[in-house]
Design an enzyme around this catalytic site. Structure first.
Site, mmCIF file in Angstrom:
data_model
loop_
_atom_site.group_PDB
_atom_site.id
_atom_site.type_symbol
_atom_site.label_atom_id
_atom_site.label_comp_id
_atom_site.label_asym_id
_atom_site.label_seq_id
_atom_site.Cartn_x
_atom_site.Cartn_y
_atom_site.Cartn_z
ATOM 1 N N GLY A 1 0.852 -1.187 0.000
ATOM 2 C CA GLY A 1 0.000 0.000 0.000
ATOM 3 C C GLY A 1 0.878 1.224 0.000
ATOM 4 C CB CYS B 1 5.263 -3.767 -1.409
ATOM 5 S SG CYS B 1 5.705 -2.517 -2.610
ATOM 6 C CB ILE C 1 3.008 -2.266 -7.466
ATOM 7 C CG1 ILE C 1 2.418 -3.475 -8.211
ATOM 8 C CG2 ILE C 1 2.194 -0.999 -7.743
ATOM 9 C CD1 ILE C 1 1.063 -3.920 -7.686
ATOM 10 N NE ARG C 2 2.921 3.898 -6.568
ATOM 11 C CZ ARG C 2 2.908 4.347 -5.318
ATOM 12 N NH1 ARG C 2 3.865 5.113 -4.865
ATOM 13 N NH2 ARG C 2 1.914 4.036 -4.514
ATOM 14 C CG HIS D 1 2.553 -6.606 -4.051
ATOM 15 N ND1 HIS D 1 2.031 -6.065 -2.900
ATOM 16 C CD2 HIS D 1 3.138 -5.582 -4.711
ATOM 17 C CE1 HIS D 1 2.279 -4.766 -2.874
ATOM 18 N NE2 HIS D 1 2.961 -4.441 -3.955
ATOM 19 C CD GLU E 1 0.453 -9.003 -1.415
ATOM 20 O OE1 GLU E 1 1.457 -9.746 -1.390
ATOM 21 O OE2 GLU E 1 0.522 -7.753 -1.445
HETATM 22 N N1 GLN Z 1 5.651 2.978 -2.983
HETATM 23 C C1 GLN Z 1 4.966 2.546 -1.788
HETATM 24 C C2 GLN Z 1 5.590 3.160 -0.540
HETATM 25 O O1 GLN Z 1 6.645 3.721 -0.630
HETATM 26 C C3 GLN Z 1 4.967 1.042 -1.682
HETATM 27 C C4 GLN Z 1 4.198 0.447 -2.844
HETATM 28 C C5 GLN Z 1 3.546 -0.869 -2.586
HETATM 29 O O2 GLN Z 1 3.330 -1.276 -1.440
HETATM 30 N N2 GLN Z 1 3.147 -1.520 -3.658
HETATM 31 O O3 GLN Z 1 5.056 3.068 0.514
#
Ligand code: GLN
Length: 212
Positions: A46, A78, A134-135, A171, A173
């Site tokens: 998140g 993440c 993802i990021r 991830h 999940e």
């Molecule tokens: N970029 C988010 C952060 O720095 C992490 C992204 C993710 O959990 N998919 O908190």
């Protein structure tokens, strides 16, 4: 045996579904009392800045640290990995400094915001893990007690374990990958009942958690 999933923000539903798909009871954790009776905790993906704020707003920081100290497994994906890092590159204050690593947030920049790829994770068997990034953060530094579970082809570290703490930059999940969750469930069961298991690790003495 049940596993808590921090449910203040992020993809907690996917973690709960993953646990349920392997027959493990999973409960949403929003308040300290939701940690009562859990044998492990998962911190989802998140936005770590939002989660940091909500963890403090709901008074979850110390109860989570106490749970970790009891030896219960804590698993972060993440943003969850960022929350667990002892050091965040750029000087942000750590949140739950349980993992002796330095993480770099959003390490792949704009061009490579999101990507997927196969990763070797020998600790989980021969079958590769499908990594969804993802990021995503990466780990820039690991302390001596930290085992590297997975690296990208260029050597960057994307999954680690330090005793009862596990973290992935990707991830599982979101990829139908259940082996991390199975590992966490196994560690949680062993935490509850250390039994005569062979080769078991040192488990710190469990401290009573008083409700707050
Ligand atoms: N970029 C988010 C952060 O720095 C992490 C992204 C993710 O959990 N998919 O908190």
């Amino acid at each position: 045996m049940k596993i808590g999933v921090l449910a203040v923000q992020g993809d907690f539903i996917e973690h709960i579904r993953t646990y349920r798909s392997i027959g493990v009871e999973a409960v949403e954790v929003r308040l300290p009392e939701h940690l009562d009776g859990v044998s492990g905790l998962t911190l989802p993906g998140g936005e770590s800045t939002a989660m940091r704020r909500l963890i403090d707003r709901w008074g979850l920081r110390q109860p989570i640290l106490d749970l970790a100290e009891s030896g219960a497994p804590i698993f972060g994906t993440c943003a969850g990995m960022i929350l667990l890092a002892r050091e965040i590159a750029g000087g942000e204050e750590p949140v739950l400094p349980l993992l002796d690593v330095t993480v770099q947030r959003n390490a792949f920049g704009r061009q490579l915001d999101s990507f997927e790829g196969e990763l070797a994770v020998p600790m989980l068997g021969d079958e590769p893990v499908h990594g969804v990034f993802i990021r995503a953060p990466v780990i820039d530094r690991v302390g001596e007690a930290v085992e590297v579970m997975a690296q990208l082809d260029d050597g960057r570290i994307v999954a680690v374990r330090e005793r009862n703490i596990i973290a992935t930059a990707f991830h599982p999940e979101l990829a139908g990958e259940t082996r991390f969750h199975r590992l966490v469930a196994t560690m949680a069961a062993e935490h509850d009942d250390p039994g005569e298991g062979s080769g078991r690790r040192h488990h710190p003495v469990r401290r009573d958690r008083t409700p707050r």
